[in-house]
Design an enzyme around this catalytic site. Structure first.
Site, PDB file in Angstrom:
ATOM      1  N   GLU A 264     -67.342  20.123  65.767  1.00 51.58           N
ATOM      2  CA  GLU A 264     -66.057  19.471  65.687  1.00 51.58           C
ATOM      3  C   GLU A 264     -66.169  18.032  66.193  1.00 51.58           C
ATOM      4  O   GLU A 264     -66.672  17.785  67.282  1.00 51.58           O
ATOM      5  CB  GLU A 264     -65.039  20.259  66.505  1.00 51.58           C
ATOM      6  CG  GLU A 264     -63.622  19.924  66.130  1.00 51.58           C
ATOM      7  CD  GLU A 264     -62.886  19.181  67.218  1.00 51.58           C
ATOM      8  OE1 GLU A 264     -63.182  19.412  68.392  1.00 51.58           O
ATOM      9  OE2 GLU A 264     -62.025  18.358  66.870  1.00 51.58           O
TER      10      GLU A 264
ATOM     11  N   ASP B  40     -66.118  23.014  71.613  1.00 48.60           N
ATOM     12  CA  ASP B  40     -66.035  22.877  73.067  1.00 48.60           C
ATOM     13  C   ASP B  40     -65.628  24.196  73.716  1.00 48.60           C
ATOM     14  O   ASP B  40     -64.982  25.027  73.099  1.00 48.60           O
ATOM     15  CB  ASP B  40     -65.004  21.803  73.434  1.00 48.60           C
ATOM     16  CG  ASP B  40     -65.476  20.421  72.991  1.00 48.60           C
ATOM     17  OD1 ASP B  40     -66.690  20.270  72.761  1.00 48.60           O
ATOM     18  OD2 ASP B  40     -64.627  19.524  72.872  1.00 48.60           O
TER      19      ASP B  40
ATOM     20  N   ASP C 158     -63.332  25.070  75.581  1.00 53.06           N
ATOM     21  CA  ASP C 158     -61.965  25.082  76.120  1.00 53.06           C
ATOM     22  C   ASP C 158     -61.012  25.704  75.098  1.00 53.06           C
ATOM     23  O   ASP C 158     -61.440  26.196  74.053  1.00 53.06           O
ATOM     24  CB  ASP C 158     -61.524  23.659  76.496  1.00 53.06           C
ATOM     25  CG  ASP C 158     -61.617  22.715  75.292  1.00 53.06           C
ATOM     26  OD1 ASP C 158     -61.746  23.214  74.142  1.00 53.06           O
ATOM     27  OD2 ASP C 158     -61.574  21.493  75.494  1.00 53.06           O
TER      28      ASP C 158
ATOM     29  N   ASP D 271     -58.793  24.385  73.089  1.00 49.25           N
ATOM     30  CA  ASP D 271     -58.825  23.724  71.782  1.00 49.25           C
ATOM     31  C   ASP D 271     -60.029  24.174  70.967  1.00 49.25           C
ATOM     32  O   ASP D 271     -59.926  24.440  69.776  1.00 49.25           O
ATOM     33  CB  ASP D 271     -58.907  22.200  71.963  1.00 49.25           C
ATOM     34  CG  ASP D 271     -57.523  21.581  71.850  1.00 49.25           C
ATOM     35  OD1 ASP D 271     -56.575  22.331  71.530  1.00 49.25           O
ATOM     36  OD2 ASP D 271     -57.412  20.361  72.090  1.00 49.25           O
TER      37      ASP D 271
END
Ligand code: 0RA
Length: 658
Positions: free
Chosen positions: A445, A519, A521, A523
């Site tokens: 991403e 990532d 997290d 998101d």
């Protein structure tokens, strides 16, 4: 041979094994057999990773289920013990304990120490343990640090203990009060074999046990976890069998007819059971096939029979109800199956499993049996329930019309879009290898992470495809919109995916490892979820056949003097800190995203096959998977949010560490 012993020789309670030459020779052979299992466990259970570990439990449970199929067992209990062992208890006939005069060994010891010995006893019948898994309890014995078997039979309780495959005690009988019958097998997986982990995952066990309970109506299966501070227990028992299974899978959907259509019976020694229900709010079908309780991911003759009879029967009713004119073409099978949730479970005396993974039913006679039997029962049902027939036909006609419109839209787009041309998307940094089997693509991403990955990779076999922004939710989009979306176009052409809904063609696939790198997290979890849903709904085989992986970037870097260590979770960090001396000097860097990592760091921690962790997405619990994707991509925001926050990185599909 043993079969005749079972009937001819009375059980010799407490009889000493008399040692003869043949006994000794036998024993050596037996131990060599089990030694082979310990030397090459992968040959018997596939892998010594989490999948193989859980396979041990299912192997024992399958034997108990066979007792249930033979009509002798109604309850199975699986207990996760505090010491890391598992106990599987049933109330079947109990493994026979009589001693064979020649070998001096009990039938029980034979079952536990001779490869495949279990199957020799049965008198036909439908066996799970003879099928795909059927490696036998002896394999569990060979791969366990110890096994403790208890049999209740003939007013006695028998016990015997084994260590790494070899008996370390005699078979001890003890008179018992009451008439308890059954078998308990308690085993502790050997850490010498399962070096990665010997910790059982509750969800993995619960998924398969629930499935078994649905597939064997009325059977009571209890799962009990005694490892934590408070005991957790769940009982799976479904009087309605696979009818309830379909209801469970559809519980987030909107059925277009209230009751499941249900067919059950036996023809030519093959038991057939089918449950069907159509829903309004979904474009996909979700058909699960089972043969002898084993999930047939690659389909087979039972599914072919079912698809054929559905297409024929529903087209017949469409004409009979005058919803199709004589001049109209037939509705396609895929139109009729749109929105269908179905379970077909057949029990075949001698199942043949085909294909690379042995998950395709091959018995040719089953196709015709399913076709004719389901055809008769289904037609009769629809005759008596014309409103249901009309609803299903209407739904299929709608699907037919939508597919026609989509096809026209696609034709339009195809002509203009990159789909038609063979040009790869500009942002794909391809690898130089042209062998898909050794090639992998990282879907990353954002451009900055994409840049690091491009610099860090081994360009011979690693490709990078950076995506910008969120992937379209394809569940809710028209085909025309899907094919116009730039990110999706890049995925389709870059990976070689072909057209949605058309037969999956593995030879087109450009990489056999598709690795999602986001990532660590919330998101990142959301992006991963959208991508997984895309793959699952666009071409489900990609997931079913194990091409999809999740890459695991580290969360922390801990530096202490000249030593640097990467840690992949908060738990890992805490565990590591606990090992440091109290006065240690160290610094901790927390990575906020992949983009923050240097190319070399990204290679060392996340991309290098020697050091990285990849999680392969596999769908062991197909019912859960479909439901999860419905929740994830449906209209209801609250459950989706909650789900992503809880399972963002887990998805409750089994992720296998490899
Ligand atoms: C061989 C023969 C019979 C039952 C079993 C094995 C048996 C195996 C397992 C494994 C777990 N639970 C089990 N329960 C039974 C038939 C015994 C008879 O004819 O009495």
């Amino acid at each position: 041979m043993i079969e005749s012993v079972l009937t001819a020789v009375p059980e010799a309670v407490g009889q000493e094994s008399h040692v003869t030459d043949s006994y000794n020779a036998d024993k050596i052979q037996v131990l060599e057999g089990l030694e082979a299992v310990r030397k090459r466990p992968g040959m018997y259970i596939g892998t010594t990773g989490p999948k193989g570990l859980h396979h041990l439990v299912f192997e024992v449970v399958d034997n108990s289920v066979d007792e249930a199929l033979a009509g002798h067992c109604t309850e199975i209990e699986v207990v996760l013990e505090p010491d890391g062992s598992v106990t599987v208890t049933d109330n079947g006939r109990g493994i026979p304990t009589d001693v064979h005069p020649k070998t001096g060994k009990s039938a029980l010891e034979t079952v536990l120490t001779v490869l495949h010995a279990g199957g020799k006893f049965g008198s036909g019948g439908y066996k799970v343990s003879g099928g795909l898994h059927g490696v036998g309890v002896s394999v569990v014995n060979a791969l366990s640090e110890w096994v403790q078997v208890t049999v209740w039979r003939n007013d006695c309780e028998f016990t015997q203990r084994y260590e790494r495959g070899a008996p370390v005690s005699d078979l001890r009988p003890q008179k018992q009060e009451g008439d308890r019958r059954g078998t308990a097998v308690r085993f502790k997986p050997d850490t010498q074999i399962f070096t990665l982990s010997t910790e059982f995952e509750y969800g993995t066990l619960a998924g398969r046990l629930r499935e078994l309970a649905y597939l064997n109506a009325g059977l009571n299966i209890v799962l009990c976890d005694r490892r934590g501070e408070t005991e957790v227990q769940e009982a799976f028992r479904y009087e309605g069998g696979i009818r309830e299974y379909v209801g469970y899978m559809n519980r987030e959907k909107e059925p277009v007819h209230p009751d499941c259509l249900y067919v059950r019976g036996e023809r030519d020694n093959v038991q057939v059971e089918v449950a069907l229900q159509w829903c309004a709010d979904t474009y996909n079908d979700n058909i699960l096939g089972f043969a002898n309780n084993i999930r047939t991911i690659d389909g087979g003759t039972h599914l072919e029979g079912l698809k054929a009879v559905l297409t024929r029967t529903i087209n017949g009713f469409a004409r009979k109800l005058k919803k199709l004119k004589d001049s109209d073409p037939n509705l396609g099978g895929e139109n009729i199956r749109e929105g269908l949730t179905a379970v077909i479970s057949v029990k075949v005396p001698d199942p043949e499993f085909e294909g690379q993974t042995k998950t395709k039913l091959g018995n040719t006679e089953v196709r015709g049996i399913v076709d004719s039997f389901v055809g008769e029962v289904l037609s009769e049902y629809l005759e008596f329930h014309p409103a249901v027939a009309a609803t299903i036909v209407d739904k299929a006609i709608q699907a037919f019309n939508a597919a026609e419109a989509a096809r026209r839209a696609r034709e339009l787009v195809r002509r203009k879009s990159a789909l038609e041309s063979s040009t790869l998307p500009g942002k794909l940094a391809d690898c130089s290898s042209r062998d898909p089997a050794e090639s992998e693509v990282f879907i990353v991403e954002g451009d900055s992470a994409g840049g690091s990955a491009k610099q860090g990779r081994d360009r011979h076999y690693q490709a990078i495809l950076p995506l910008r922004g969120k992937v379209l939710n394809i569940e809710k989009s028209e085909d025309s919109k899907i094919y116009k979306n730039a990110e999706i176009q890049a995925l389709i052409t870059g990976l070689g995916l072909g057209i949605r809904g058309e037969e999956f063609n593995v030879s087109q696939l450009r990489y056999h490892k598709i690795i999602l790198l986001a990532d660590a997290d919330v998101d990142g979890a959301h992006i991963r979820t959208l991508l997984l849903t895309f793959f699952y709904r666009y071409q489900r085989e990609l997931v079913d056949r194990g091409f999809i992986y999740i890459g695991c970037p580290p969360l922390y870097k801990l530096e202490r003097g000249k030593n640097a260590q990467y840690l992949y979770s908060d738990r890992e960090l805490q565990a590591h800190l606990a090992t440091l001396p109290a006065n240690a000097n160290y610094t901790i860097q927390r990575f906020k995203g992949l983009g923050e990592m240097m190319p070399q760091q990204l290679w060392d921690t996340t991309m290098n096959p020697e050091t990285r962790t990849l999680k392969q997405i596999s769908i062991d619990d197909a019912a859960e998977a479909d439901r999860i994707f419905t929740v994830l991509m449906g209209d209801r925001v609250a459950p989706r949010r909650e789900f992503i926050e809880t399972y963002g990185s887990k998805l409750s599909l089994t992720e296998l560490d490899i």
